[in-house]
Design an enzyme around this catalytic site. Sequence first.
Site, PDB file in Angstrom:
ATOM      1  N   CYS A  60       0.840  -1.202   0.000  1.00 10.43           N
ATOM      2  CA  CYS A  60       0.000   0.000   0.000  1.00 10.43           C
ATOM      3  C   CYS A  60       0.873   1.249   0.000  1.00 10.43           C
ATOM      4  CB  CYS A  60      -0.915  -0.025   1.229  1.00 10.43           C
ATOM      5  SG  CYS A  60      -1.873   1.482   1.438  1.00 10.43           S
ATOM      6  N   CYS A  99      -0.280   4.150   2.231  1.00  7.35           N
ATOM      7  CA  CYS A  99       0.051   3.919   3.640  1.00  7.35           C
ATOM      8  C   CYS A  99       1.543   4.145   3.907  1.00  7.35           C
ATOM      9  CB  CYS A  99      -0.259   2.482   4.070  1.00  7.35           C
ATOM     10  SG  CYS A  99      -1.795   1.813   3.455  1.00  7.35           S
ATOM     11  N   ASP A 100       2.408   3.672   3.021  1.00 10.23           N
ATOM     12  CA  ASP A 100       3.817   3.533   3.393  1.00 10.23           C
ATOM     13  C   ASP A 100       4.831   4.335   2.578  1.00 10.23           C
ATOM     14  OD1 ASP A 100       3.075   1.750   5.395  1.00 10.23           O
ATOM     15  OD2 ASP A 100       3.182   0.025   4.075  1.00 10.23           O
TER      16      ASP A 100
END
Length: 315
Positions: A130, A133-134
């Site tokens: 993701c 997200c990261d």
Amino acid sequence: MYDIIIIGGGPAGLTAGLYAARSKKKTLIIEKGLEGGQIAETTNVENYPGIDCIEGAELGKKMAEQAKKFGAKIVMDEVTDVELDGEVKKIKGYIEDYEAKTVIIATGASPREIGAPGEKEYKGRGVSYCSTCDAAFYEDEDVYVVGGGDSAVQEAIFITNFAKKVYIIHRRDELRASKDLQEKAFNNDKIDFIWNSQVKEIKGDKIVNEMILENTKTGEEKSIKSDSPFGIFVFIGYIPQTDLFKDKVEITEDGYIKTDSEMRTNVPGVFAAGDIRQKTVRQVVNAAGDGAVAAMNAQKYIDEEEGNLYEGFKA
Ligand code: NAP
């Protein structure tokens, strides 16, 4: 008998549970693994509105506690079969069988994994599925994106907002992604390609520091090693968890459940929410949104069936 049974305890299922229980419907959430679903495996969530940064597992736990606070029951069981046609929906689990007036399917979709040694071990410690997200964790670092479809190319472009350089590793020498995305990637100075290659092994210490690539044409192996942290983002498709529901609700060719904007499937009293649903954006925030919509429509369905619906609520 329950009013609403929710299958799956990720953000969609837990939010559906919160809304269902808070409206005083007898609510059961069935989860086979960790409360929180996919987010329970995410290191940090930085894009859930109102919460600056929280560990995925912690967010999942908080969502579960909030649903329970309003009376939702959560059981750990694995659903093995469902009968959704009749007025009473029957859910068969390993541990127990359950019945409900309505069902919300929120079993999610999992990112397809490469299957290379080290991949599972370094998930959240260099390996990610993701970018929203990261990617921010790789400011001015190198990032390797695995895949050649729309997701891989689109996410690689997004990651260039953070990373020093993004390398797309693809198993062939031609991308599957749409031509316009390909053009954007080819014109982006921060993106390079490693063609005809697949990840054979991921190694590291506390975090990833080495990756072995294999040339898919020659079988030759090469090591990518670095002293500074680098990210491996895998986008090689998703696997919707719809096996149980094939032939029971309408499913798209690629395996997702079809719903309308009210989260209704083609079967009366059966709803779907979150990543399992046919849609284009799969994020925690819209999974939670789907869960709320599904629960409110499940309540409405029950009240309508039982003749209790407040006139003003009839759309
Ligand atoms: P996808 O289109 O199925 O592409 C998966 C990619 O991963 C392919 O390039 C495939 O290689 C590669 N791959 C599959 N298994 C692999 C393995 N075991 N090891 C290495 N590589 C592997 O998946 P997606 O990119 O996630 O897209 C899914 C759907 O969402 C598509 O319909 C896509 O169009 C849509 N989507 C659209 C957008 C957009 O419109 N902007 C954005 C994201 C997704 P091969 O090419 O060799 O098979």
